[in-house]
Design an enzyme around this catalytic site. Structure first.
Site, mmCIF file in Angstrom:
data_model
loop_
_atom_site.group_PDB
_atom_site.id
_atom_site.type_symbol
_atom_site.label_atom_id
_atom_site.label_comp_id
_atom_site.label_asym_id
_atom_site.label_seq_id
_atom_site.Cartn_x
_atom_site.Cartn_y
_atom_site.Cartn_z
ATOM 1 N N HIS A 136 0.724 -1.354 -0.100
ATOM 2 C CA HIS A 136 0.028 -0.055 -0.058
ATOM 3 C C HIS A 136 1.049 1.472 0.059
ATOM 4 O O HIS A 136 2.283 1.117 0.102
ATOM 5 C CB HIS A 136 -0.849 0.009 1.297
ATOM 6 C CG HIS A 136 -0.111 0.140 2.521
ATOM 7 N ND1 HIS A 136 -0.287 -1.234 3.298
ATOM 8 C CD2 HIS A 136 0.598 0.724 3.101
ATOM 9 C CE1 HIS A 136 0.286 -0.768 4.421
ATOM 10 N NE2 HIS A 136 0.965 0.424 4.225
HETATM 11 P P1 TYD Z 1 -1.827 -2.770 7.495
HETATM 12 O O1 TYD Z 1 -1.159 -1.287 7.745
HETATM 13 O O2 TYD Z 1 -2.504 -2.857 6.086
HETATM 14 O O3 TYD Z 1 -0.645 -3.977 7.806
HETATM 15 P P2 TYD Z 1 0.517 -4.035 6.838
HETATM 16 O O4 TYD Z 1 0.945 -3.034 5.977
HETATM 17 O O5 TYD Z 1 1.613 -4.477 8.088
HETATM 18 O O6 TYD Z 1 0.544 -5.484 6.137
HETATM 19 O O7 TYD Z 1 -2.803 -3.029 8.710
HETATM 20 C C1 TYD Z 1 -3.018 -4.259 8.980
HETATM 21 C C2 TYD Z 1 -4.514 -4.380 9.853
HETATM 22 O O8 TYD Z 1 -4.006 -3.695 11.054
HETATM 23 C C3 TYD Z 1 -5.610 -3.407 9.091
HETATM 24 O O9 TYD Z 1 -6.837 -4.117 9.555
HETATM 25 C C4 TYD Z 1 -5.441 -2.066 9.627
HETATM 26 C C5 TYD Z 1 -4.987 -2.544 11.158
HETATM 27 N N1 TYD Z 1 -3.983 -1.590 12.027
HETATM 28 C C6 TYD Z 1 -4.633 -0.678 12.889
HETATM 29 O O10 TYD Z 1 -5.765 -0.873 13.411
HETATM 30 N N2 TYD Z 1 -3.886 0.202 13.279
HETATM 31 C C7 TYD Z 1 -2.629 0.265 12.961
HETATM 32 O O11 TYD Z 1 -1.938 1.353 13.765
HETATM 33 C C8 TYD Z 1 -1.940 -0.365 11.906
HETATM 34 C C9 TYD Z 1 -0.750 -0.228 11.272
HETATM 35 C C10 TYD Z 1 -2.762 -1.275 11.308
#
Ligand code: TYD
Length: 137
Positions: free
Chosen positions: A55
């Site tokens: 992302h």
């Molecule tokens: P995401 O940022 O997509 O994870 P990564 O980039 O590590 O693969 O986040 C995964 C899930 O966690 C998504 O449902 C959002 C949640 N999340 C939070 O609730 N708070 C946060 O600070 C972060 C980073 C993610």
């Protein structure tokens, strides 16, 4: 930031305080890093072969540190791609907003520490690469 490029990233050597019992690295808002830290999160217990990220963020700035172990951060700005291997707890990867990122090649037991300039907000994410390419036009 729509105009951010992979060349805008910075690898920061963070201060390392040696003590006889082990080392300390301290990161302060607007000092070692150019933003106010509003959130800290960390990735851990990552199953072998998994990748994270996939992302971009519109406004979020981040510092990513391999607090333990190692992993690769793959950055893309729609023109250029670059892979950064992080493996030291005193090296921070400073990411401006507007770059597509993936993180993979996690070593077993690794911990990816992230210092973030904003609280969590789903509306700050661009989660589809096609949408990202349109955003960067
Ligand atoms: P995401 O940022 O997509 O994870 P990564 O980039 O590590 O693969 O986040 C995964 C899930 O966690 C998504 O449902 C959002 C949640 N999340 C939070 O609730 N708070 C946060 O600070 C972060 C980073 C993610």
């Amino acid at each position: 930031m729509r105009s951010s490029r992979v060349s805008d990233i910075k690898l920061l050597e963070l201060p390392k305080i040696f003590t006889p019992n082990g080392n300390i690295t301290s990161i302060n808002s607007n000092n070692e890093i150019p933003f106010n830290i509003k959130r800290i999160y960390y990735l851990y217990d990552i199953p072998g072969g998994e990748s994270r990220g996939g992302h971009a963020h519109k406004d979020l700035q981040q510092l990513i540190v391999a607090a333990r172990g190692s992993f690769d951060v793959i950055l893309n700005d729609s023109v250029e791609q670059k892979k950064i291997h992080l493996s030291r707890p005193y090296i921070g990867l400073l990411l401006p907003p507007g770059l597509w990122r993936e993180i993979d090649n996690f070593s077993s037991g690794s911990i990816c520490l992230v210092l973030a300039s904003e609280e969590y907000s789903e509306s700050d994410y661009i989660r589809e690469f096609d949408d990202y390419l349109k955003y960067k036009l």
